[in-house]
Motif scaffolding. Structure first.
Motif, short mmCIF file in Angstrom:
data_model
loop_
_atom_site.label_atom_id
_atom_site.label_comp_id
_atom_site.label_asym_id
_atom_site.label_seq_id
_atom_site.Cartn_x
_atom_site.Cartn_y
_atom_site.Cartn_z
N GLY A 199 84.75 50.88 4.45
CA GLY A 199 83.49 51.51 4.05
C GLY A 199 82.82 52.38 5.08
N ARG A 200 83.47 52.60 6.23
CA ARG A 200 82.86 53.49 7.23
C ARG A 200 82.91 54.94 6.77
NH1 ARG A 200 82.25 53.25 12.43
NH2 ARG A 200 81.04 55.11 11.88
N VAL A 201 81.81 55.66 7.00
CA VAL A 201 81.78 57.11 6.92
C VAL A 201 81.75 57.58 8.37
CG1 VAL A 201 80.48 59.13 6.18
CG2 VAL A 201 80.61 57.12 4.69
N TRP A 202 82.83 58.16 8.83
CA TRP A 202 82.96 58.46 10.25
C TRP A 202 81.96 59.53 10.67
CZ3 TRP A 202 85.33 54.51 11.93
CH2 TRP A 202 86.41 53.96 11.26
N GLU A 225 89.82 62.37 1.88
CA GLU A 225 88.36 62.35 1.75
C GLU A 225 87.93 62.23 0.29
OE1 GLU A 225 87.54 64.93 5.83
OE2 GLU A 225 87.09 65.85 3.89
N ILE A 226 88.76 61.57 -0.53
CA ILE A 226 88.49 61.55 -1.97
C ILE A 226 87.31 60.66 -2.35
CG2 ILE A 226 90.87 62.13 -2.53
CD1 ILE A 226 91.31 59.20 -3.33
N HIS A 227 86.86 59.79 -1.44
CA HIS A 227 85.66 58.98 -1.71
C HIS A 227 84.41 59.64 -1.12
CE1 HIS A 227 87.61 55.22 -3.21
NE2 HIS A 227 88.62 55.67 -2.49
N GLY A 228 84.50 60.90 -0.70
CA GLY A 228 83.43 61.52 0.06
C GLY A 228 82.14 61.78 -0.69
N ASP A 229 82.17 61.71 -2.01
CA ASP A 229 80.93 61.88 -2.78
C ASP A 229 80.24 60.56 -3.08
OD1 ASP A 229 81.12 64.76 -3.19
OD2 ASP A 229 82.83 64.30 -4.50
N LEU A 230 80.92 59.45 -2.80
CA LEU A 230 80.41 58.12 -3.17
C LEU A 230 79.76 57.49 -1.94
CD1 LEU A 230 83.56 57.11 -5.20
CD2 LEU A 230 81.35 57.79 -6.15
N LEU A 231 78.51 57.87 -1.71
CA LEU A 231 77.80 57.51 -0.49
C LEU A 231 76.56 56.69 -0.81
CD1 LEU A 231 77.93 61.07 1.09
CD2 LEU A 231 79.51 59.19 1.55
N LYS A 236 75.30 60.80 4.92
CA LYS A 236 75.90 62.12 4.73
C LYS A 236 77.34 62.08 5.23
CE LYS A 236 75.45 67.00 6.08
NZ LYS A 236 75.77 67.49 4.73
N VAL A 237 78.23 62.65 4.45
CA VAL A 237 79.62 62.75 4.87
C VAL A 237 79.84 64.05 5.62
CG1 VAL A 237 80.54 63.92 2.81
CG2 VAL A 237 82.00 62.35 4.10
#
Length: 413
Positions: A199-202, A225-231, A236-237
């Motif tokens: 679950g980390r967003v680097w 980065e396919i989970h990049g909209d699910l925040l 912020k990604v």
């Protein structure tokens, strides 16, 4: 009132018996049962193991798909000469993340797992090393080993309760990454951002450091980065290619997770270099999305923003409710609020020690007694995942909380 405001995320939709569902997540087939480590899947089982949603798609997407059906002809399709497709992808990332994509360096691929496999084949040779960061999504390992390449594991560092970041917070081992990248056989790294399952967003600093290490040592990066909209709210990604334009990168983006369109297999790849796009294309061969995927991508990125925001808010509440439940009912089970994805990564080590059970018995109690299907941690980390389980939470809250109640019941002392 807009169409998106009419969506009811609490609605329980039968994906197991509906004749038009064809859901692998809710299948009772022998093959799916074996994949999940079960003798059989019954109608009583709750499926929370696959990363897709149990929510209906955004109305704008459904309208676009209906219009495609009404057109009535489903011959060979192409996005070549269809600027509205590339424009929709480009505009979404510019609007949401301030990332400017060169659409001339974009390429369609029928699914992200396939993209990983094709990338390993295109950019490495048999016997080469590919860096991954466990615990991580199992196809990262499979795409490397099944093509005769070697996994170079840069194990993520887990913080403990004594650390200021708290339990189940993972960080990168940059010294270990440097050592692996310096190896003569290290040719490729597969990065996951947001990371599945931890679950980390680097952060920008972390991504730049990864890029610098890999660039200095001639290692190409595949950024999933396919989970990049699910925040989570307020997170912020940052895309690797966005913050490290000097790096050699192939970025995987997709509507699949964001809009629950995995069955349409619409992954869009963005390359930092035209030569890499050409290398990948030779391995990929001819591939074009179906007319349904084309319509869905355009509608999703152009008209689905409000639905995504409301969906993420619902998932935020699901995550909070599940974590609150475990803190209350099974406080010795480790779980942390992820920064991104709709995935929870559970550590049952202390609970199993208290019960005197091993990982196999943990699996049996959850999967067979509670009849809740999660995904075993050993799939993500063969060396340290015995007492871990992954749960995907984009389901109606009533279904999700029933699953939690069942798990608590079979793990009570």
């Amino acid at each position: 009132m807009t169409q998106e405001k009419c969506i009811d995320f609490d609605q329980v939709i039968d994906r197991r018996h509906d004749a038009y569902s064809y859901s692998s997540k809710w299948s009772t087939s022998r093959e799916i049962a074996e994949h999940c480590g079960l003798r059989e899947i019954t109608d009583d089982h709750i499926a929370l193991f696959t990363a897709d949603m149990d929510f209906r798609c955004a109305p704008a997407i459904l309208d676009a798909l209906h219009a495609t059906v009404d057109h009535g002809i489903f011959g060979y399709s192409t996005i070549d000469g269809c600027p509205s497709y590339a424009d929709a992808v480009r505009d979404w990332f510019a609007r949401r993340d301030q990332w400017t994509i060169n659409t001339d360096l974009m390429l369609y691929c029928p699914g992200t797992v396939r993209a990983l496999e094709y990338a390993v084949e295109a950019f490495t040779e048999p016997g080469d090393g590919v860096i991954i960061q466990r615990p991580v999504y199992p196809p990262f390992t499979h795409s490397v080993e099944e093509l005769g390449r070697n996994v170079l594991n840069n194990q993520l560092i887990r913080h403990t309760n004594q650390d200021e970041c708290g339990d189940l917070y993972y960080a990168m081992d940059f010294d270990g990454l440097e050592e692996l990248a310096q190896r003569d056989d290290a040719k490729l790294m597969i990065l996951c951002n947001p990371h599945n399952p931890v679950g980390r967003v680097w952060s920008v600093d972390e991504l730049v450091r990864v890029a610098d290490i890999c660039t200095r040592n001639g290692v190409m990066i595949i950024a999933d980065e396919i989970h990049g909209d699910l925040l989570r709210a307020g997170v912020k990604v940052h895309h690797l290619a966005q913050v490290a334009p000097h790096a050699r990168v192939m970025t995987c983006t997709a509507v699949n997770k964001t809009f629950n369109l995995a069955g349409l297999a619409a992954t869009n790849l963005v390359f930092s270099d035209a030569k890499d796009k050409a290398l990948f294309s030779r391995v990929l061969g001819h591939a074009e999305p179906s007319p349904f995927a084309i319509s869905a991508v355009i509608a999703a990125y152009n008209q689905g923003e409000e639905w995504v925001d409301r969906c993420c808010a619902y998932i935020d509440r699901n995550i909070d409710d599940v974590i609150d439940f475990f803190e209350r009912e099974l406080p010795d089970v480790g779980v942390r609020r992820p920064e991104g994805t709709y995935i929870l990564w559970f550590d049952f080590t202390q609970r199993c020690r208290a019960l005197g059970i091993d990982g196999d018995e943990l699996h049996r109690r959850i999967y067979e007694e509670a009849k809740v299907i999660l995904q075993d941690g050993l799939n993500f980390d063969p060396d340290g995942g015995e007492f871990f389980q992954r749960m995907c939470v984009p389901s109606p809250r009533s279904v999700l909380m029933e699953a939690c109640e069942r798990i608590a019941a079979v793990l009570a002392e």
